[in-house]
Design a protein around this motif. Structure first.
Motif, PDB file in Angstrom:
ATOM      1  N   SER A 144       0.856  -1.191   0.000  1.00  0.00           N
ATOM      2  CA  SER A 144       0.000   0.000   0.000  1.00  0.00           C
ATOM      3  C   SER A 144       0.887   1.234   0.000  1.00  0.00           C
ATOM      4  CB  SER A 144      -0.914  -0.030   1.231  1.00  0.00           C
ATOM      5  OG  SER A 144      -1.753   1.093   1.251  1.00  0.00           O
ATOM      6  N   TYR A 145       0.839   1.988  -1.083  1.00  0.00           N
ATOM      7  CA  TYR A 145       1.814   3.077  -1.266  1.00  0.00           C
ATOM      8  C   TYR A 145       1.207   4.148  -2.168  1.00  0.00           C
ATOM      9  CZ  TYR A 145       6.151   5.404  -2.699  1.00  0.00           C
ATOM     10  OH  TYR A 145       7.126   6.336  -2.966  1.00  0.00           O
ATOM     11  N   ASP A 146       1.651   5.366  -1.984  1.00  0.00           N
ATOM     12  CA  ASP A 146       1.182   6.495  -2.788  1.00  0.00           C
ATOM     13  C   ASP A 146       1.913   6.506  -4.136  1.00  0.00           C
ATOM     14  OD1 ASP A 146       0.097   8.865  -3.705  1.00  0.00           O
ATOM     15  OD2 ASP A 146       1.364  10.141  -2.436  1.00  0.00           O
ATOM     16  N   ASP A 150       0.133  11.818  -5.078  1.00  0.00           N
ATOM     17  CA  ASP A 150      -0.792  12.919  -4.823  1.00  0.00           C
ATOM     18  C   ASP A 150      -1.027  13.163  -3.343  1.00  0.00           C
ATOM     19  OD1 ASP A 150      -2.309  10.754  -4.143  1.00  0.00           O
ATOM     20  OD2 ASP A 150      -3.980  11.187  -5.499  1.00  0.00           O
ATOM     21  N   GLY A 151      -0.287  12.457  -2.493  1.00  0.00           N
ATOM     22  CA  GLY A 151      -0.378  12.708  -1.065  1.00  0.00           C
ATOM     23  C   GLY A 151      -1.313  11.800  -0.312  1.00  0.00           C
ATOM     24  N   ASP A 152      -2.051  10.942  -1.006  1.00  0.00           N
ATOM     25  CA  ASP A 152      -2.911   9.998  -0.306  1.00  0.00           C
ATOM     26  C   ASP A 152      -2.849   8.637  -0.996  1.00  0.00           C
ATOM     27  OD1 ASP A 152      -4.402  10.237  -2.617  1.00  0.00           O
ATOM     28  OD2 ASP A 152      -5.978  11.437  -1.708  1.00  0.00           O
ATOM     29  N   ILE A 153      -3.398   7.643  -0.335  1.00  0.00           N
ATOM     30  CA  ILE A 153      -3.407   6.282  -0.874  1.00  0.00           C
ATOM     31  C   ILE A 153      -4.857   5.900  -1.146  1.00  0.00           C
ATOM     32  CG2 ILE A 153      -2.853   3.870  -0.428  1.00  0.00           C
ATOM     33  CD1 ILE A 153      -0.619   4.804   1.406  1.00  0.00           C
ATOM     34  N   ASP A 154      -5.165   5.701  -2.408  1.00  0.00           N
ATOM     35  CA  ASP A 154      -6.536   5.375  -2.790  1.00  0.00           C
ATOM     36  C   ASP A 154      -6.521   4.454  -3.992  1.00  0.00           C
ATOM     37  OD1 ASP A 154      -5.938   7.057  -4.964  1.00  0.00           O
ATOM     38  OD2 ASP A 154      -6.850   8.796  -3.991  1.00  0.00           O
ATOM     39  N   ASP A 157      -3.918   4.600  -6.892  1.00  0.00           N
ATOM     40  CA  ASP A 157      -2.521   4.241  -6.701  1.00  0.00           C
ATOM     41  C   ASP A 157      -2.248   2.857  -7.271  1.00  0.00           C
ATOM     42  OD1 ASP A 157      -1.245   6.473  -5.222  1.00  0.00           O
ATOM     43  OD2 ASP A 157      -2.894   6.077  -3.831  1.00  0.00           O
TER      44      ASP A 157
END
Length: 429
Positions: A144-146, A150-154, A157
């Motif tokens: 789980s990584y950005d 963009d500053g968040d993990i969603d 990504d």
């Protein structure tokens, strides 16, 4: 009256805080880890172990009459070379016990069908294979990584050629190309990129195919970064890719003419190897720009399958959970020696057992195990570019101005006064 009691001794000063990670890239002595690892690997690589054995009998028969057994691998998970906790994680000892098809099968009626239906490993964490020194092979997935930055993990990504484990974690790879996972993954030491020190010990030479470095859990062999004729392997269509010797989407290459091995398919660990000079891996395999990236570096998908019943007790070790069950009506053999019954006497280059590479690797001391060929400079840092001459040779080279052959180096003239016409002759000798 009795003398007064002496004052209690002062309390010892608290111990200085222990360094964690590697504080100085030029000094391995500053590398320490304090993670709670029950069985940390020896820093010098002296506790590596790896063994193979065969078990079972026919496990899968199709119209080709193919037969197969299982290759059982047990290994300790510790590298046979120095390692450094650049990412603060100790390398922890493991107890790998895996079973893989000794005769691998394509999960389809042909290589093309198997490739089209390959098992996706782009979000597969943990080991997907093992190297011959007992170390885990990981994919390019960084968990789980950005990935898009963009500053968040969603859901946006997604791992890519320019954003992956090498770009996200590469600064924590040590000089041999590995690093350790965290506690959630049991502090597994593993490789995302070509294992430079293992390749050096196995014997990697310019203009030659890389040696086999391990096995994928679908039964296919894994090689270093160079393919037939010493071509550096990269995905087909990338900048610099050879028009024939290039990698498919899974980072593998099909060839059934036995010019490489007795399998019809094999994977490669692609990209630059480290120079072994700096504590942190350098250079890292190219990731940017997209058209020049060596991504995915290790297998990104699997073309193989497992026999029905492979997860049952008759298979000694664990079997990869992501490996699909072979369709006996469609799957085809992916090895060339269909008449060979594998056993402990089968030569390793004919699909037999591979010996573990567990002797401790020391850069420069045992980098070259083969007696012929030219070593690729990228795999050694301990061979200086120096020629040693007898004094009389040097006297001939500098005879115009050197005072005496018994006094080499005395009053040696500079540049324009050197008798350089002799230097090329001595260099050739």
């Amino acid at each position: 009256p009795p003398p007064p009691s002496p004052p209690p001794p002062p309390s010892p000063p608290p111990p200085p805080p222990q360094a964690v990670g590697c504080l100085d890239d030029d000094d391995p002595e500053t590398c320490l880890c304090t993670a709670n690892v029950e069985a940390a690997c020896a820093y010098d690589g002296s506790d590596a172990w790896y063994e193979e054995s065969f078990g079972g009998s026919v496990h899968h028969t199709n119209s080709a009459g193919a037969k197969a057994v299982r290759r059982n691998i047990v290994a300790g998970g510790c590298p046979n070379h120095e390692w450094y906790p650049v990412n603060l994680n100790c390398a922890g000892g493991q107890s790998y016990s895996v079973s893989i098809p000794a005769y691998p099968f394509f999960n389809g009626a042909s290589y093309e069908d198997a490739l089209a239906a390959a098992t996706d490993l782009s979000e597969q964490g943990g080991d997907v294979g093992l190297t011959l020194n007992g170390v885990a092979i990981y994919t390019a997935w960084a968990g789980s990584y950005d990935y898009d930055g963009d500053g968040d993990i969603d859901e946006d990504d997604v791992m890519s050629e320019t954003s992956n484990a090498v770009t996200a974690e590469g600064e924590t790879f040590d000089r041999c190309g590995g690093h350790s996972s965290g506690s959630s993954a049991g502090f597994q030491y593993h490789y995302h990129i070509p294992p430079t020190c293992l390749l050096a010990q196995l014997g990697q030479y310019i203009g030659q195919h890389s040696p086999q470095v391990g096995w994928m859990y679908d039964g296919f062999p894994v090689y270093g970064p160079f393919g037939p004729d010493g071509v550096q392997m990269i995905k087909c269509g990338q900048t610099g890719a050879h028009e024939v010797y290039c990698l498919d989407a899974c980072n593998g290459y099909y060839s059934d003419d036995e010019s490489i091995d007795v399998f019809k398919y094999r994977y490669y660990m692609s990209g630059n190897t480290t120079d072994q000079a700096s504590l942190r891996a350098s250079p890292l395999p190219t990731s940017d720009p997209v058209e020049s990236s060596f991504f995915p570096f290790t297998p990104l998908c699997s073309l193989g399958c497992k026999p029905s019943g492979a997860n049952q007790n008759n298979w000694e070790g664990g079997v990869a959970s992501w490996l699909p069950v072979c369709d006996t009506s469609a799957s085809v053999a992916a090895y060339t020696r269909t008449s060979v019954d594998l056993d402990s006497s089968t030569p390793s280059d004919e699909g037999g057992l591979r010996s573990g590479v567990v002797d401790t690797y020391i850069a420069g001391a045992n980098s070259i195990n083969n007696a012929s060929g030219t070593v690729a400079p990228i795999y050694s840092t301990s061979f200086p570019n120096v020629l040693l001459f007898q004094p009389d040779d040097m006297y001939q080279a500098y005879s115009d101005h050197w005072h005496s052959p018994a006094d080499p180096g005395f009053d040696l003239p500079t540049t324009s006064y050197e008798a350089t016409y002799q230097i090329d002759r001595i260099g050739l000798e």
